[in-house]
Structure formats: C-alpha cells, structure tokens
Design a protein around this motif. Structure first.
Motif, PDB file in Angstrom:
ATOM      1  N   MET A  37       0.801  -1.213   0.000  1.00  9.02           N
ATOM      2  CA  MET A  37       0.000   0.000   0.000  1.00  9.02           C
ATOM      3  C   MET A  37       0.836   1.266   0.000  1.00  9.02           C
ATOM      4  O   MET A  37       2.036   1.241   0.271  1.00  9.02           O
ATOM      5  N   ASP A  38       0.191   2.378  -0.316  1.00  5.55           N
ATOM      6  CA  ASP A  38       0.773   3.707  -0.177  1.00  5.55           C
ATOM      7  C   ASP A  38      -0.275   4.576   0.505  1.00  5.55           C
ATOM      8  O   ASP A  38      -1.119   5.194  -0.153  1.00  5.55           O
ATOM      9  N   THR A  39      -0.238   4.611   1.824  1.00  4.79           N
ATOM     10  CA  THR A  39      -1.263   5.317   2.579  1.00  4.79           C
ATOM     11  C   THR A  39      -1.027   6.824   2.638  1.00  4.79           C
ATOM     12  O   THR A  39      -1.787   7.535   3.296  1.00  4.79           O
ATOM     13  N   THR A  40       0.010   7.312   1.945  1.00  2.00           N
ATOM     14  CA  THR A  40       0.165   8.763   1.831  1.00  2.00           C
ATOM     15  C   THR A  40      -0.865   9.342   0.866  1.00  2.00           C
ATOM     16  O   THR A  40      -1.076  10.553   0.822  1.00  2.00           O
ATOM     17  N   VAL A  41      -1.495   8.480   0.083  1.00  4.82           N
ATOM     18  CA  VAL A  41      -2.564   8.873  -0.826  1.00  4.82           C
ATOM     19  C   VAL A  41      -3.883   8.421  -0.221  1.00  4.82           C
ATOM     20  O   VAL A  41      -3.988   7.309   0.299  1.00  4.82           O
ATOM     21  N   SER A  42      -4.880   9.248  -0.273  1.00  7.65           N
ATOM     22  CA  SER A  42      -6.160   8.876   0.322  1.00  7.65           C
ATOM     23  C   SER A  42      -6.915   7.924  -0.591  1.00  7.65           C
ATOM     24  O   SER A  42      -6.775   7.958  -1.815  1.00  7.65           O
ATOM     25  N   ALA A  43      -7.736   7.070   0.024  1.00  4.45           N
ATOM     26  CA  ALA A  43      -8.494   6.077  -0.730  1.00  4.45           C
ATOM     27  C   ALA A  43      -9.434   6.722  -1.735  1.00  4.45           C
ATOM     28  O   ALA A  43      -9.649   6.188  -2.829  1.00  4.45           O
ATOM     29  N   GLY A  44      -9.982   7.864  -1.404  1.00  4.89           N
ATOM     30  CA  GLY A  44     -10.932   8.514  -2.293  1.00  4.89           C
ATOM     31  C   GLY A  44     -10.310   9.342  -3.388  1.00  4.89           C
ATOM     32  O   GLY A  44     -11.007   9.819  -4.290  1.00  4.89           O
ATOM     33  N   THR A  45      -8.995   9.523  -3.315  1.00  9.09           N
ATOM     34  CA  THR A  45      -8.290  10.300  -4.355  1.00  9.09           C
ATOM     35  C   THR A  45      -7.778   9.394  -5.461  1.00  9.09           C
ATOM     36  O   THR A  45      -7.963   9.679  -6.651  1.00  9.09           O
ATOM     37  N   ASP A  46      -7.130   8.304  -5.082  1.00  6.77           N
ATOM     38  CA  ASP A  46      -6.575   7.362  -6.061  1.00  6.77           C
ATOM     39  C   ASP A  46      -6.458   6.011  -5.361  1.00  6.77           C
ATOM     40  O   ASP A  46      -5.437   5.698  -4.760  1.00  6.77           O
ATOM     41  N   PHE A  47      -7.524   5.221  -5.425  1.00  5.55           N
ATOM     42  CA  PHE A  47      -7.524   3.951  -4.689  1.00  5.55           C
ATOM     43  C   PHE A  47      -6.503   2.978  -5.259  1.00  5.55           C
ATOM     44  O   PHE A  47      -5.949   2.156  -4.529  1.00  5.55           O
ATOM     45  N   PHE A  48      -6.222   3.070  -6.545  1.00  2.00           N
ATOM     46  CA  PHE A  48      -5.209   2.209  -7.154  1.00  2.00           C
ATOM     47  C   PHE A  48      -3.857   2.465  -6.497  1.00  2.00           C
ATOM     48  O   PHE A  48      -3.151   1.521  -6.106  1.00  2.00           O
ATOM     49  N   ARG A  49      -3.503   3.721  -6.347  1.00  7.27           N
ATOM     50  CA  ARG A  49      -2.233   4.064  -5.717  1.00  7.27           C
ATOM     51  C   ARG A  49      -2.267   3.720  -4.226  1.00  7.27           C
ATOM     52  O   ARG A  49      -1.298   3.190  -3.667  1.00  7.27           O
ATOM     53  N   TYR A  50      -3.381   4.003  -3.581  1.00  8.02           N
ATOM     54  CA  TYR A  50      -3.541   3.726  -2.151  1.00  8.02           C
ATOM     55  C   TYR A  50      -3.333   2.236  -1.864  1.00  8.02           C
ATOM     56  O   TYR A  50      -2.630   1.864  -0.926  1.00  8.02           O
ATOM     57  N   ALA A  51      -3.918   1.386  -2.682  1.00  2.00           N
ATOM     58  CA  ALA A  51      -3.853  -0.057  -2.441  1.00  2.00           C
ATOM     59  C   ALA A  51      -2.602  -0.706  -3.003  1.00  2.00           C
ATOM     60  O   ALA A  51      -2.125  -1.702  -2.457  1.00  2.00           O
ATOM     61  N   CYS A  52      -2.068  -0.149  -4.096  1.00  2.00           N
ATOM     62  CA  CYS A  52      -1.009  -0.841  -4.846  1.00  2.00           C
ATOM     63  C   CYS A  52       0.292  -0.054  -4.960  1.00  2.00           C
ATOM     64  O   CYS A  52       1.255  -0.554  -5.555  1.00  2.00           O
ATOM     65  N   GLY A  53       0.347   1.147  -4.418  1.00  2.00           N
ATOM     66  CA  GLY A  53       1.518   1.994  -4.614  1.00  2.00           C
ATOM     67  C   GLY A  53       2.808   1.387  -4.113  1.00  2.00           C
ATOM     68  O   GLY A  53       3.864   1.502  -4.760  1.00  2.00           O
ATOM     69  N   GLY A  54       2.754   0.721  -2.969  1.00  2.00           N
ATOM     70  CA  GLY A  54       3.960   0.088  -2.445  1.00  2.00           C
ATOM     71  C   GLY A  54       4.433  -1.036  -3.351  1.00  2.00           C
ATOM     72  O   GLY A  54       5.633  -1.191  -3.599  1.00  2.00           O
TER      73      GLY A  54
END
Length: 679
Positions: A37-54
């Motif tokens: 995950m990448d929790t520096t991004v909010s779920a409502g802004t870019d869930f793809f990045r939030y869940a998969c960024g790491g």
C-alpha cells in the motif's frame, strides 16, 4: 507461430502460461500485505495508488517488460518451476521415443541450441520459400494458402472448427477475417504521428526479414510495397475490435453453394481440398466483406504481389524460431516499437514458453502432479457454489428485469458448467512426432497436429469437457457456447486465492474473479446466449433495452477516461469486461456477507473486513506499464487497464463508499444517479 485461437471466450485478463507453488498447511491470516500500500494517498483520491503503490514502487519495470503486474509476477516465478521440470527431462539421456519426456525434452533442447539455430539461418524455411516463389499461376494461391494453414501460418483469412453459435451442440466449419499481421485495422489507417511511425517501422521490419532471407535490398523494398498494399486493402474493409464484439452481426450461416455465390472469385473446392476436408453442407462466415475483398485482390493484383505476401507471412511466422538475427528483427519491431520493451526475454524463458504452447497439457500433467493440492480445489468448488447463490440473489433484486427473464437467467445460472483445476481427461499427443531435424520443423508438426485435431471435429458433437486453457495458465474464462466457467489451477494461488487467508481477502480476490466470469454469462455479449449456449434472444420485450440503457452508463464513463495525454479509453470495446468486473464485485461482496453473517470477521492491521475485501481486489491489478503498451491495449484489448479496473470500477460500488467513508469531496466520488447499476 502466427497461429490464433478464434474461439470467443471472455477472460479475466491477459492469457499467461505458468504454474503455482504448493500450499502450506492452512492457517488464517488477513491476506493483506501492508507493504503493497501507499497510505500517503487517500483512498478517495486514487484507490489504485492507495492499495497498490507500495507494490508498484517495489516492482519497477525492467528492460524485459512492457508491463509488469501481479499476473506477470506469478508468471515469472512459476516459469522457474516449469524450467526445473522441463530441464529435468531435457537432461535425461535415452528418453523413450514417443514418450512425453522425449517430446518435451527434445523440443526444449532444440529451442535452446543457439549454435545449430544460427548455423541453419533461414535454411529451415528455404524449401517453402522456394515453393512459394515457384508459383506460376494464380490458381496456385489457394492451395498454397491452405498448405500454410496446416502448419499454423495465417494468411488472407482464417478458418476453424467449433460450436455453431446457434446450434451449440454441433461443431461446424467457420471462417472470418484475418490477413493483417498488425492485428487491428487502425494500425494501417490512422493518420496520427505515432501510428504513422509504427507503420514506417513495420515496413523496415518487413524489409529486414526479406534481406535476412537472402533477397536483395531492391527486391526486399518491392516486396514491402506488395505486402503493405495487400494488408492495407484488407484492413480497410475489416471490422474493428469493437465491431467484432457483436455476435449477431458476426454470424452468417450459409450453404456451401451460397458461399460460392456470396464470395465469388475464390476456388472454394480447392480451398476445402487443401484443408483436407469434404465441402461442408453448412458453414458460418463471420465477416463476409473482408473475404470478398480477398477474392477481389486475388483476381486483380498480379501474382507477384501475392508471392511477396505469402513469403512474408511465412518469414514473420517463423522468425522467432530461426537464427538470432531473425529473432532480433522480430523483437525490435513487436517488442520495442509496439510494446516499448528494451530487451528480449532470455532464451530459456522463450524455450519454456514454446514448449508450453505446443505441448501444453503434457506439461500440465507434470505441473498438476507436483504443485496442485486437492484442498485448493475443494475450497474453490465451495466458493463457486456460494457465488452462484449470491448471483441468483442479485438477479432477483434487479427491478429493471421482468420476472420471465429472471426465470431464464436462473436457469442459465443453474446450468453453468464449472471447471476447476485441470481436465479430467488429458489430450492425446501420441500422433505428434518431435524429431531431431530443426526447431521450426517441429513447430510446424505441432501446428499440424493441432490443425488435424480441430478439423477432425467437423459435424461431431461439441466436447463440453474440453479445456480451452491449460492448468498452468494464470487466468480464468467464460465460454458462452458451452456456458462454462473455468478456473485453471495456476490462478489458485496468492494474491488471487490464499489457503491461509480469511474470507475477506479470498472473496475480494478469487471471489470477484469467480463473480467476474459468472457475470460474463450476462454481459453485453454473454446475455445473448441461452443456457444451452445458443445465440438466441431469450429476454422478455423491453428488458434488453433497459439493459442497454444501463450498460451505456458504463460505456460513457470509460470513454471519458484519458489513459494518456490525448488518448481516451474505449468504453465500447471494454464494456463486457467492465460489466463483468462490476458484477463480480457486487456478487462477491454479497457472497462474502452471506458467508460471514453468522461469524463476523474482526479488524486486522487496522482494516475492517469490508476494507480488506476491496484492498484484496485492488491488489490483483497492481502493476506498471509503458506508454507504448498502453496504446496497444487501448486499440485492441477488451480489458481496461489495471489502474482503471480499480479507479474506474469501485466508484460504482456503494459498499466501497461505505467501507472507506468516501464523500462527495473525494476526487473518485461519482454521484449515485451517475453510477452503473446492472447486476
């Protein structure tokens, strides 16, 4: 090889051959890796990045890949296991002639023998090149075309044998458009600078192959012009990938006599004789106009142009099986120019893929024996039943669908033919010989074995137990003609299916995959086939119109997505897969609620079960991709890009809003009245 499987099936993703690791003793975990995950991004802004960024940051694209995601990761890891299995056979001396070990081992060794391949150069194709060049009359075009078809080389159009779309229990002879090696008509016709550059690079590639085969530069350039003239003419009247999605518009059943009248100018008796079959009483011509254009070209263009075209199709099909200079030329165009890859795969990977492609179920038997646990199949079968129940509940809940259509939908759902793991009966390769002459010669023999197997089925009942994917394929499919859903063994591994994870992760991952394939039976294409797999209108008056109205919301939503600057997604082309994702999410979420209502799951690692469901789903589509590959997929792939299978799908699911407290102030928010609501 330039051989394609023309059976229309709806798949979860891009087909990949692989195998899966053995499972450990079951113990419950969350199934969510926080490092992904990448929790520096909010779920409502870019869930793809939030869940998969790491995950994406930890897996940057290497020179070998144009796209690398979770599918590719499984593919790469499993290739190593297959390599061990295959090389174990290849290293053995004196394998019994005709045995699986001999066929797999010898084929792999020839694919790996760069010294012999480079010494042979173009020699393996010289006899056929000479035969094509020796043609004296246009009457020889059709026999040559069919001779090439026997060994897997497509030319002007394609033919195959499979279930009659309107009489699904019977195999019939079918034909359709083909003949353009770039695959999609837009590559020949679009005038933007990027596509024009691709065409220029394609011409250079064609010329390179002819020069490598021994033609002079002047002759090669003339042949480039010949090939482009023929392929462009066929492309102009070919149907686009979007147009091919309409099954009714691509069905034209006729008698053999009607074929001769409808498409005059081709010697159809010679064509059937060349294929080695009796003229069929009835056949299906999927696309008439492109084959009519082929007839015109055969009768108006000089023989020399057809010679060039046939020679090129041979060279293009064989290039990856010849010397390193041919392999490099082919990779430079298809790999670098089209897909953006920087280096070719190492030889062992290409050899493993080749053996897998030609001897798929022989390799599959080895794979299943060593890697596939029975417990995985048992749990999967239970999940499928739970998803079927949930889809039935979703069908009942649809206010836009009439009761009579719901009854038929339930009948179709109840008759799904479910395949999990591997086939009960394996293909018989006993008639396929692998000889120690040349790699290309064996590729041709394998293609002819498949050709003979397919054409032997004309007029015979459809074998509904046959598998259209090998067990070692990381994918899943729905086949409307047999009303079947298939989940090969290789997809039953993390992140798709985790024997150690609790229901939140498994329903969010493999549960959505199951629901996705089930929904294909009711998407814009699948809904046109009844419970027996016949193309027929089983919907009550008005229901289809209401379905189309709701599906159009999905089309319009995806058409507005900009995948690259100036390049929009294709909502029409991707409609079926987007609907399947939508339905899969809704159905799997309901099944998850049903499965845990009596024993609710708790918060793990700070995430509720509902949140973990959607995180597991998003993780399936983690991945990085090059711009070049984005353009290829946008032109030709019915699947949306991974990012948009997350950020484009979840904003239409109310449960996702509830789980992550998404509000109108969030960029991904879609007002309820603008959301898709079908299944």
């Amino acid at each position: 090889m330039n051989k394609k499987n023309y059976v229309a099936v709806a798949t979860l993703a891009f087909a990949m051959l692989t195998s899966c690791a053995g499972q450990k003793e079951a113990k419950s975990t969350s199934g969510i890796d926080l490092a992904n995950m990448d929790t520096t991004v909010s779920a409502g802004t870019d869930f793809f990045r939030y869940a998969c960024g790491g995950w994406n940051d930890a897996h940057p694209l290497t020179a070998e890949y144009s796209r690398y995601g979770t599918f590719d990761e499984l593919f790469e890891n499993s290739q190593k296991q297959l390599r061990e299995l295959i090389e174990g056979l290849a290293a053995q001396k004196n394998n019994q002639a005709g045995s699986a070990a001999q066929k797999i081992g010898d084929l792999y060794n020839m694919a790996m023998d760069s010294v012999t391949l480079n010494k042979q150069g173009a020699e393996p194709v010289k006899a056929m090149l000479d035969k094509i060049a020796g043609m004296k009359d246009k009457s020889e075009i059709v026999p040559m075309m069919t001779e090439m078809a026997h060994i897997g080389i497509g030319t002007y159009f394609h033919s195959y044998v499979y279930a009659d779309p309107k009489n699904s229990s019977l195999n019939i002879f079918q034909m359709g458009q083909g003949g353009i090696n770039l695959g999609e008509k837009e590559y020949y016709l679009d005038t933007d600078s990027i596509t024009q550059n691709i065409r220029e690079q394609y011409k250079l590639y064609i010329g390179k192959l002819f020069q490598l085969a021994g033609f002079s530069e002047a002759d090669a350039q003339q042949k480039v012009a010949d090939v482009m003239e023929l392929e462009t003419a066929i492309a102009k009247v070919s149907r686009s990938a979007t147009e091919l999605r309409d099954p009714e518009a691509n069905y034209h059943k006729m008698s053999f006599d009607e074929l001769k009248k409808t498409i005059a100018g081709i010697d159809w008796d010679a064509y059937m004789k060349g294929l080695g079959i009796q003229a069929p009483a009835e056949l299906n011509v999927e696309q008439v106009e492109p084959i009519q254009e082929v007839a015109r070209l055969m009768n108006t263009l000089p023989l020399s142009k057809h010679v060039s075209y046939l020679e090129y199709n041979l060279l293009d099909a064989a290039a990856s099986c010849l010397s390193d200079d041919f392999v490099a030329a082919r990779f430079d165009f298809y790999g670098k120019v089209l897909s953006g890859r920087q280096v070719n795969q190492p030889r062992w990977k290409r050899a493993v893929n080749s053996v897998n492609g030609m001897l798929g179920e022989l390799v599959g038997e080895m794979y299943v024996e060593k890697y596939f646990p029975a417990a995985a199949k048992e749990r999967m079968v239970k999940l499928v039943k739970n998803l079927q129940t949930a889809l039935g509940e979703r069908i009942d809940a649809q206010e836009w669908m009439s009761d009579s259509t719901k009854i038929r939908a339930h009948e179709k759902l109840a008759t799904f033919h479910v395949k999990v793991g591997y086939p009960d009966k394996w293909k018989d390769y006993s008639k396929l010989e692998i000889k120690n002459d040349s790699y290309w010669a064996n590729v041709c023999r394998a293609s002819e074995w498949g050709f003979n197997d397919m054409y032997s089925r004309i007029g015979k009942p459809v074998d509904k137990d046959e598998w259209l994917m090998t067990p070692q394929t990381v994918n899943a499919y729905y086949n409307p003609s047999t009303n079947e859903i298939c989940f090969p063994a290789a997809i039953l591994q993390p992140p798709f299916f985790n024997m150690e994870a609790d229901d939140a992760a498994n329903y969010g991952a493999i549960g959505v995959v199951i629901g996705h394939e089930m929904t294909h039976g009711f998407d814009d294409q699948g809904r046109q086939f009844d419970k027996d797999g016949n193309l027929t209108d089983w919907w009550a008056p008005g229901d289809a119109d209401r379905f189309k109205e709701r599906a159009q919301v999905m089309v319009d939503f995806f058409n507005k997505i900009e995948v690259l600057p100036g390049l929009q997604a294709n909502g029409e082309l991707t409609l079926g897969e987007n609907l399947a994702d939508h339905g899969g999410l809704n159905v799997a979420y309901l099944a998850f609620q049903n499965a845990t209502k009596d024993a609710p799951l708790g918060v793990v690692d700070g995430f509720t079960p509902e949140q973990r469901f959607f995180l597991a789903y998003a993780t399936l589509w983690a991945g990085n991709i090059r711009d070049e590959q984005i353009r290829v997929y946008t032109k030709s792939d019915p699947h949306s890009l991974g990012k948009w299978r997350v950020n484009g799908a979840l904003p239409h699911i109310q449960a996702w809003y509830d789980a992550f407290h998404i509000t109108p102030s969030d960029p991904l928010y879609v007002a309820p009245e603008n959301r898709v609501n079908v299944w």
